[in-house]
Design an enzyme around this catalytic site. Structure first.
Site, PDB file in Angstrom:
ATOM      1  N   CYS A 196       0.828  -1.207   0.000  1.00 33.37           N
ATOM      2  CA  CYS A 196       0.000   0.000   0.000  1.00 33.37           C
ATOM      3  C   CYS A 196       0.867   1.264   0.000  1.00 33.37           C
ATOM      4  O   CYS A 196       1.447   1.584  -1.029  1.00 33.37           O
ATOM      5  CB  CYS A 196      -0.974  -0.057   1.170  1.00 33.37           C
ATOM      6  N   GLU A 207      -2.150  -9.071   3.997  1.00 31.89           N
ATOM      7  CA  GLU A 207      -2.132  -9.472   5.403  1.00 31.89           C
ATOM      8  C   GLU A 207      -3.524  -9.510   6.024  1.00 31.89           C
ATOM      9  O   GLU A 207      -3.698 -10.015   7.127  1.00 31.89           O
ATOM     10  CB  GLU A 207      -1.231  -8.522   6.215  1.00 31.89           C
ATOM     11  N   HIS A 231      -3.898  -5.343   0.396  1.00 36.06           N
ATOM     12  CA  HIS A 231      -3.384  -5.788   1.687  1.00 36.06           C
ATOM     13  C   HIS A 231      -3.446  -7.309   1.817  1.00 36.06           C
ATOM     14  O   HIS A 231      -4.466  -7.876   2.222  1.00 36.06           O
ATOM     15  CB  HIS A 231      -4.179  -5.127   2.816  1.00 36.06           C
TER      16      HIS A 231
END
Lengths: 189, 67
Positions: A79, A168, A166
């Site tokens: 990001c 994660e 993202h």
């Protein structure tokens, strides 16, 4: 293997650390003001996401530029980290015409490296007002979405990678696999 | 620089137990002074074949090496 996470102030930095730890890697979160010499012996580095607009604000990104310049190990920007990498290396990042928040459909342009073994399209989690508008020299695009032209990129000259989404976050499909593929690059150096 | 096929063959021959072909190839390339660009180029070919023929990267590497 040691892969650290540089904290650029993002809300999910801790998740990035947690995924790496879950995958069996020694990891820790370091402030983005950490001198390079203190992280120079890692096997890989993740540049975390940050607060809104921070990826296009070099003054808020601490020593990320130094890390990118001096790293002789793989670096993954997420990001804000991805946007900063593009800007720092001669590309461009600008406000998105259509900011993405929540689920988006990723389209893989090139299955190499980060998307090795993954489907051609899958859902990812987004949270961005800005995006990479131009790739740096010697970078290629790995993925895009309907509203974001560069969802993932990589250098052809050095092991540098960036993702706008993202991986994660649990709503991103195959997020763990993407981290595993990055770790394969770290292992291979 | 040796051919991609020879480099892959040597990487396969040098594979340690449990090691990925990526890691072995990277080691072989460094032995011959190859660059990261060389690694990207060769592994791209391996992955393209793997994706096209629905093989693992290791199986694709073996096919390229003629094994």
């Amino acid at each position: 293997m040691r892969v650290y996470v540089v904290d650029n102030g993002g809300q999910w930095t801790h998740r990035e650390w947690r995924v790496l730890t879950y995958l069996g890697v020694e990891s820790k979160i370091v402030p983005n003001t950490t001198p390079f010499d203190e992280i120079a012996d890692v096997d890989g580095l993740v540049l975390s996401g940050g607060a809104p607009r921070v990826g296009v604000d070099a003054s808020a990104m601490g020593r990320n530029g130094e890390y990118i310049d001096r790293a002789d190990f793989p670096v993954l920007g997420i990001c804000a980290g991805h946007q900063f990498m593009a800007l720092h290396l001669g590309g461009d990042a600008k406000p998105s015409k259509v900011p993405e928040f929540g689920k988006a459909r990723l389209v893989v342009d090139k299955h190499d490296t980060l998307f090795d073994g993954l489907p051609g399209t899958f859902d990812v989690w987004e949270s961005h007002n800005d995006e990479v508008a131009a790739l740096p020299p010697d970078f290629e695009r790995l993925a895009h979405s309907e509203n974001c032209g560069v969802q993932a990129m990589r250098s052809l000259k050095r092991p540098l990678f960036g993702v706008q989404f993202h991986p994660e976050v649990e709503h991103t499909q195959f997020g763990s696999e993407i981290f595993k593929n990055f770790l394969k690059v770290c292992e291979a150096r | 620089m040796r051919s991609a096929r020879d480099l892959i063959a040597e990487a396969l021959g040098d594979l340690q137990k449990g090691e990925t072909i990526e890691r072995a190839l990277s080691r072989i390339l460094r032995r011959y002074g190859g660059t990261y660009e060389d690694y990207v180029r060769i592994m791209s070919d391996v992955r393209d074949l793997a994706s096209k023929e629905k093989l693992s990267n290791l199986e694709a590497a073996r096919r390229i090496a003629g094994q």
